[in-house]
Design an enzyme around this catalytic site. Structure first.
Site, short mmCIF file in Angstrom:
data_model
loop_
_atom_site.label_atom_id
_atom_site.label_comp_id
_atom_site.label_asym_id
_atom_site.label_seq_id
_atom_site.Cartn_x
_atom_site.Cartn_y
_atom_site.Cartn_z
CE1 TYR A 73 56.36 -29.19 -3.85
CE2 TYR A 73 58.67 -29.40 -4.52
CZ TYR A 73 57.47 -28.69 -4.52
OH TYR A 73 57.39 -27.49 -5.18
CB CYS A 85 51.52 -34.06 7.20
SG CYS A 85 52.61 -33.48 5.87
CE1 TYR A 134 51.51 -27.05 3.55
CE2 TYR A 134 52.76 -28.97 4.25
CZ TYR A 134 51.68 -28.43 3.59
OH TYR A 134 50.77 -29.25 2.99
#
Length: 378
Positions: free
Chosen positions: A159, A336, A378
């Site tokens: 994380y 991100c 991701y």
């Protein structure tokens, strides 16, 4: 032997090009008892200089030529060490590993989105007692308790850290995360809960958490306090940028005072999903000339064409300004969050670059090489 001989040369297609030396230099050691002073000719190959010494006329008036060949090693140029433009000096990584994690305690855990938001997002703070040293932009691993379906301990999940190095309490003894609870339906229509995210979101103050790391260099902040830092985030991808922004605007550091421009683009599905907006408003008041933020709320906003307002859609409204910033050597882009936004941003930049005669794919490679384009999706 090493030599500081300087050879002046002209480019040649020959593998071994003869160079005439510009001035005499000291005799190189040679396997000859003949002693004389002479001009020398030589050629250079690799880092070895070969010298030919030609003697003057002999004492009897006849012309005697003695050739004395010596091999002189020249020092190869030292490879220049690349100087990172990021805050990586003394960086600590992998202090704690899955088999030897740091056991921290949950100090605070709060849901930070509205009840009607599509999914829960929680902000949590863990104690570290100053033993998990990290930088803004790094990540930690969390090892959830219990075993998987094969009876083996669960693997760690990474994380992004959502706090600056001093932490939310400013004492360098905590680390914070921003975590969305993962719940989905499988192919059979059964509800599946993400093991680690649900463990974290359900933590109560005082409960323990196994922490690994810290890890990561990709998302470290630039060292230049005058830089332009463009931050592109979707959802919990805001985590590393919260750390950036606290360091820039909420904290005082003897070795760092931000004087550049920080520009944040945050994409979420609904207004009730917005993260840390009250903090951005405080930053705007503190440094109105140094901080900008733009929101892209996909289910509630649209552009002039009626298209949903994703992060790349919002960026397109400032495309020319962003492209001009990307031409500067001290502009750094950080991305991100969800992988899908990357293509949309590439599409915008491809057209802008082509207009000025650039190939965006190559230009982006150059930016990456110069640490100006940083991606963690991701």
């Amino acid at each position: 032997m090493a030599s500081s001989i300087s050879v002046s040369s002209t480019a040649s297609s020959s593998a071994l090009h003869a160079h005439r030396l510009q001035q005499p230099f000291a005799e190189a050691a040679a396997s000859s008892s003949v002693s004389f002073n002479s001009q020398k000719q030589g050629f250079l190959t690799g880092n070895r200089l070969f010298l030919d010494s030609v003697a003057p006329k002999g004492r009897n008036g006849g012309e005697k030529v003695f050739t004395v060949r010596a091999s002189v090693e020249t020092a190869a140029p030292a490879a220049a060490k690349k100087q990172s433009r990021k805050n990586d000096e003394g960086l600590v990584v992998n202090t704690y590993k899955p088999k030897t994690p740091y056991i921290g305690k949950c100090l605070l855990n709060s849901k930070i989105v509205g009840d009607d938001a599509p999914g829960e997002t929680w902000h949590m703070v863990f104690s570290t007692e100053g033993l998990v040293k990290y930088r803004e932009g790094q990540s930690i691993g969390v090892v959830p308790p219990g075993v998987d379906q094969n009876g083996k301990p669960h693997k760690l999940r990474l994380y992004s850290i959502a706090s600056s190095a001093p932490g939310d309490f400013g004492d360098y003894k905590t680390v914070s995360l921003c975590v969305k609870r993962l719940v989905y339906l499988n192919d059979k229509g059964e509800e599946v809960k993400g093991v680690c995210s649900n463990f974290l979101c359900d933590l109560k103050p005082g409960e323990e958490v196994s922490i690994t790391g810290p890890v990561g260099k990709e998302m470290l902040m630039p060292t230049d306090p005058n830089a332009t830092i463009i931050m592109l985030a979707t959802g919990t991808g805001i985590a590393p940028f919260r750390g950036f922004l606290w360091r820039m605007f909420f904290e005082k550091h003897e070795d760092y005072k931000f004087k550049g421009l920080a520009w944040l683009f945050l994409g979420v599905p609904t207004s009730s999903s917005l993260l840390y907006v009250d903090e951005y408003e405080r930053m705007k008041k503190i440094a109105p000339d140094n901080f900008r933020y733009d929101l892209a709320i996909s289910r509630e906003q649209a552009n002039a064409k009626g298209e949903k307002m994703y992060i790349q859609t919002r960026m397109a409204e400032y495309a020319d300004e962003l492209w001009e910033l990307l031409k500067k050597d001290n502009t750094f882009v950080y991305m991100c969050g969800l992988k899908g936004m990357e293509k949309g941003i590439d599409d915008i930049m491809t057209g802008l670059a082509a207009r000025d005669g650039y190939d965006w794919a190559q230009y982006k490679k150059d930016l990456k090489k110069n640490e100006q384009w940083n991606v963690e999706v991701y």
